[in-house]
Design a protein around this motif. Structure first.
Motif, PDB file in Angstrom:
ATOM      1  N   ARG A  94      76.731 -97.104  66.769  1.00  0.00           N
ATOM      2  CA  ARG A  94      75.524 -97.573  67.371  1.00  0.00           C
ATOM      3  C   ARG A  94      76.097 -97.765  68.895  1.00  0.00           C
ATOM      4  O   ARG A  94      75.053 -97.789  69.739  1.00  0.00           O
ATOM      5  CB  ARG A  94      74.927 -98.491  66.813  1.00  0.00           C
ATOM      6  N   GLU A 171      65.410 -90.637  67.325  1.00  0.00           N
ATOM      7  CA  GLU A 171      66.654 -90.122  66.614  1.00  0.00           C
ATOM      8  C   GLU A 171      66.405 -90.037  65.024  1.00  0.00           C
ATOM      9  O   GLU A 171      67.040 -89.123  64.567  1.00  0.00           O
ATOM     10  CB  GLU A 171      67.632 -91.318  66.490  1.00  0.00           C
ATOM     11  N   TRP A 175      66.382 -86.230  60.648  1.00  0.00           N
ATOM     12  CA  TRP A 175      66.126 -86.317  59.161  1.00  0.00           C
ATOM     13  C   TRP A 175      64.644 -86.260  58.613  1.00  0.00           C
ATOM     14  O   TRP A 175      64.669 -85.694  57.659  1.00  0.00           O
ATOM     15  CB  TRP A 175      66.981 -87.414  58.510  1.00  0.00           C
ATOM     16  N   ARG A 194      64.154-100.678  72.259  1.00  0.00           N
ATOM     17  CA  ARG A 194      64.891-101.708  71.772  1.00  0.00           C
ATOM     18  C   ARG A 194      65.393-102.791  72.836  1.00  0.00           C
ATOM     19  O   ARG A 194      65.997-102.316  74.068  1.00  0.00           O
ATOM     20  CB  ARG A 194      66.042-101.427  71.011  1.00  0.00           C
ATOM     21  N   ASP A 197      68.628-107.153  69.388  1.00  0.00           N
ATOM     22  CA  ASP A 197      69.121-106.874  68.022  1.00  0.00           C
ATOM     23  C   ASP A 197      67.877-107.001  67.273  1.00  0.00           C
ATOM     24  O   ASP A 197      67.522-106.327  66.386  1.00  0.00           O
ATOM     25  CB  ASP A 197      70.216-107.910  67.400  1.00  0.00           C
ATOM     26  N   ILE A 220      69.319 -96.303  58.853  1.00  0.00           N
ATOM     27  CA  ILE A 220      69.915 -97.709  58.601  1.00  0.00           C
ATOM     28  C   ILE A 220      68.684 -98.847  58.450  1.00  0.00           C
ATOM     29  O   ILE A 220      67.815 -98.754  59.403  1.00  0.00           O
ATOM     30  CB  ILE A 220      70.688 -98.208  59.740  1.00  0.00           C
ATOM     31  N   ILE A 221      68.746 -99.581  57.443  1.00  0.00           N
ATOM     32  CA  ILE A 221      67.885-100.881  57.565  1.00  0.00           C
ATOM     33  C   ILE A 221      69.019-101.797  57.665  1.00  0.00           C
ATOM     34  O   ILE A 221      69.839-102.001  56.941  1.00  0.00           O
ATOM     35  CB  ILE A 221      66.973-101.117  56.487  1.00  0.00           C
ATOM     36  N   SER A 222      69.135-102.898  58.758  1.00  0.00           N
ATOM     37  CA  SER A 222      69.970-103.801  59.158  1.00  0.00           C
ATOM     38  C   SER A 222      69.383-105.037  59.181  1.00  0.00           C
ATOM     39  O   SER A 222      68.908-105.957  58.157  1.00  0.00           O
ATOM     40  CB  SER A 222      70.711-103.417  60.270  1.00  0.00           C
ATOM     41  N   THR A 225      64.074-105.051  61.435  1.00  0.00           N
ATOM     42  CA  THR A 225      62.941-105.348  62.343  1.00  0.00           C
ATOM     43  C   THR A 225      62.289-104.139  62.962  1.00  0.00           C
ATOM     44  O   THR A 225      61.109-104.280  62.833  1.00  0.00           O
ATOM     45  CB  THR A 225      63.844-105.945  63.775  1.00  0.00           C
TER      46      THR A 225
HETATM   47  C1  R5P Z   1      68.784 -97.401  64.982  1.00  0.00           C
HETATM   48  O1  R5P Z   1      68.203 -96.811  65.963  1.00  0.00           O
HETATM   49  C2  R5P Z   1      68.874 -96.882  63.569  1.00  0.00           C
HETATM   50  O2  R5P Z   1      68.312 -95.659  63.470  1.00  0.00           O
HETATM   51  C3  R5P Z   1      67.949 -97.803  62.914  1.00  0.00           C
HETATM   52  O3  R5P Z   1      66.730 -97.723  63.250  1.00  0.00           O
HETATM   53  C4  R5P Z   1      68.359 -99.376  63.281  1.00  0.00           C
HETATM   54  O4  R5P Z   1      69.771 -99.309  63.019  1.00  0.00           O
HETATM   55  C5  R5P Z   1      67.544-100.220  62.293  1.00  0.00           C
HETATM   56  O5  R5P Z   1      67.999-101.586  62.650  1.00  0.00           O
HETATM   57  P1  R5P Z   1      67.111-102.580  62.103  1.00  0.00           P
HETATM   58  O6  R5P Z   1      66.656-102.701  60.716  1.00  0.00           O
HETATM   59  O7  R5P Z   1      67.943-103.967  62.648  1.00  0.00           O
HETATM   60  O8  R5P Z   1      65.846-102.584  63.159  1.00  0.00           O
END
Ligand code: R5P
Length: 291
Positions: A94, A171, A175, A194, A197, A220-222, A225
């Motif tokens: 990232r 992005e 998919w 964004r 974070d 990804i779910i991190s 948010t």
């Molecule tokens: C980044 O742009 C990815 O595609 C995800 O949208 C991102 O990593 C999700 O991160 P978060 O859950 O911290 O919002």
């Protein structure tokens, strides 16, 4: 190929399943830490002239990468002719540019480091954004990138009546397009800015699918948010039955609870990282790389 599989700690389920499916010998590696915290590594299997396949998904990469390098280099020293890494989640994708002066572009640095001791890499849906192909930054001779799109679409077809898909940002188009086609479902792509974070602004295009089930799909779910911001807007438009799907589960229980509070009725992920939310199994896709 004369193959032997090694599991790095925490990857035993995937390693054993692959070894059984592919009828490949499981290698034995002893790993422990000395009282001062340093690693002790000892390979107990004969690896001469074999291709060693290391199974190690790289969430929390800082804790794992040194150990992985010790194992890989020792295998080479003992005569393994090739070292392949199966890392269903590939980290450090990232920070792919310098956003502010002085920042390390860790995507490039990590890729350069790993490329010096690997002959093959198999991974699933790496976060490709400004970097379009892994070969732009990885100089590993053999790279296989697998996609979870078909399996995600299959899950949606089997479990959701009348879904409409939502991609959180530009992005996600790569998919969402495919999942939508396989699942035969309409989709929209949001615009995301964004700021930090845990600080994103997302605008959802107008949705004309009242009565359908919103299915948010991301790689990804991190921190959660991105999905939380979308869920809150969906609730304010009367959608209270949203489902969140991501390939890689980088989130913890607190994030899961936040997503539920924000309006998610289900949170599903693929088994690229072991997590309670894993519902979509990609083991066969990985196994197919070795037939
Ligand atoms: C980044 O742009 C990815 O595609 C995800 O949208 C991102 O990593 C999700 O991160 P978060 O859950 O911290 O919002």
């Amino acid at each position: 190929m004369n193959n032997i599989i090694f599991s790095l700690p925490g990857n035993e389920v995937l390693a054993n399943t692959l070894a059984n499916k592919l009828n490949i010998e499981m290698g034995s590696v002893e790993i422990r830490t000395f009282p001062d915290g340093e690693y002790y590594v000892c390979i107990h299997s004969d690896v001469k002239d074999k291709t060693a396949i290391l199974i190690c998904t790289l969430n929390h990469p800082n804790d794992k990468i040194l150990l992985l390098m010790f194992v890989a280099q020792t295998l080479k020293k003992l005569g393994a002719n090739k070292i392949y890494l199966v890392s269903p989640y590939l980290p450090y994708m990232r920070q792919d540019k310098q956003f502010h002066p002085g920042e390390a572009v860790t995507s490039y640095l990590f890729a350069t480091f790993v490329s010096t001791w690997l002959d093959g890499l198999i991974t699933i849906d790496p976060h490709l954004h400004r970097i379009k192909k892994l070969s732009e930054i990885y100089s590993i001779p053999s790279i296989s990138v697998l996609h979870a799109t078909k399996k995600i679409a299959e899950w949606i077809r089997q479990h959701v009546d009348s879904p409409f898909l939502i991609g959180p940002d530009e992005e996600s188009k790569q998919w969402i397009n495919e999942v939508a086609e396989y699942a035969n479902a309409p989709f929209v792509i949001c615009k995301k800015i964004r700021y930090g974070d845990r600080n994103v602004e997302i605008s959802i295009p107008e949705i004309k699918h009242l009565g359908s089930v919103p299915v948010l799909v991301d790689d990804i779910i991190s921190t959660g948010t991105s999905m939380t911001v979308i869920l809150q807007q969906l609730v304010s438009h009367g959608y209270k039955n949203s489902i969140c799907i991501s390939v890689h589960a980088l989130f913890d229980d607190e994030v899961q609870q936040n997503l539920i509070r924000a309006g998610a009725t289900k949170i599903m992920t693929c088994n690229t990282i072991i997590h309670a939310s894993n519902q979509i199994d990609l083991t066969d896709d990985i196994a197919n790389c070795f037939y």
